[in-house]
Write an enzyme that holds these catalytic residues in place. Sequence first.
Site, PDB file in Angstrom:
ATOM      1  NE  ARG A 104     -16.102  -7.200 -21.206  1.00 11.14           N
ATOM      2  CZ  ARG A 104     -16.678  -7.450 -20.054  1.00 11.14           C
ATOM      3  NH1 ARG A 104     -16.376  -6.742 -18.977  1.00 11.14           N
ATOM      4  NH2 ARG A 104     -17.598  -8.391 -19.951  1.00 11.14           N
ATOM      5  CE  LYS A 139       2.335   6.109  -4.433  1.00 13.86           C
ATOM      6  NZ  LYS A 139       2.640   5.399  -3.172  1.00 13.86           N
ATOM      7  CE  LYS A 171       6.408  12.031  -2.415  1.00 15.29           C
ATOM      8  NZ  LYS A 171       5.368  11.343  -1.608  1.00 15.29           N
ATOM      9  CD  GLU A 201       7.699  12.182   1.627  1.00 17.88           C
ATOM     10  OE1 GLU A 201       6.762  11.718   0.968  1.00 17.88           O
ATOM     11  OE2 GLU A 201       8.894  11.863   1.438  1.00 17.88           O
ATOM     12  CG  ASP A 223       6.091   8.949   3.812  1.00 16.12           C
ATOM     13  OD1 ASP A 223       4.995   8.523   3.402  1.00 16.12           O
ATOM     14  OD2 ASP A 223       7.184   8.459   3.466  1.00 16.12           O
TER      15      ASP A 223
END
Length: 283
Positions: A104, A139, A171, A201, A223
């Site tokens: 598994r 992510k 960011k 960004e 972005d």
Amino acid sequence: MTAAAALPDLVLEPLVRSALMEDLGSYGDITTRTVIPAGTTYSARINAREDAVVSGMQVAALAFRLVDAGLSVKTLIADGEPCSKGDTLMEISGDAAAILSGERVALNLAGRLTGIATLTADLVAETKGTNARITCTRKTTPGLRIVEKQAVLHGGGFNHRYSLSDAILIKDNHIAAAGGIRPVLDATKAQASHMMKVEIEVDTLSQLEEVLQVGGADVVLLDNMAPDTLREAVAMIDGRMLAEASGNVKRETVAAIAATGVDYISSGALTHSYRTIDLGLDF
């Protein structure tokens, strides 16, 4: 497709060992201990039940070997290679109980990583004829980043930062908290190591214009810009920085994004919205 170099088993072992310990619990595989006579040997195969680009064979093999170092494990289709429905990816032979106990974890990891590699390969194919490179983001699934990013490489993509310590990526929230584009870029010029890349960004062309005026960035992250805006941004940059597009990147949109002339296209979907590929272990 050129396969990425394999990671050392030493690096992968803690991840795979943790997954095995989670699955085996406090007392091990009680089903197998109950119904399989000691000393029973068998051969098994991991088979693909659909077309895909393979990833996770290294970790699957490691899962079986950690359960029983005496198992014979032979990989027939390597990580980074395509497979067709019905293909055998791996053969495992030896103690039947050990094979069943590792099954598994091996399939969980290989199916997910193959899903990432396959999705990456799909996006890469859509960008053929352009210079754009498909890249992942941070992510990722907690604890699985190293293998998920490796799966992106197996699919023909490229990696973004592995961690927050790899590079400076400014960011929108950094800009807001620091008081604007000029303060954050001035701070990086004053404090950042000469060995550290800087990316910033922007959401609008006016922000991009300010970045170009202030200087100090190596890469600009464009972005959620529409293709026409991206094309204008690339013209404004005119080779002074690398251009990375992000936002709304999927199979239906990536070709148009790549055609704007950006250097990189980053997509969090590669590691959070893939579909697990159906792999089965058959005795």
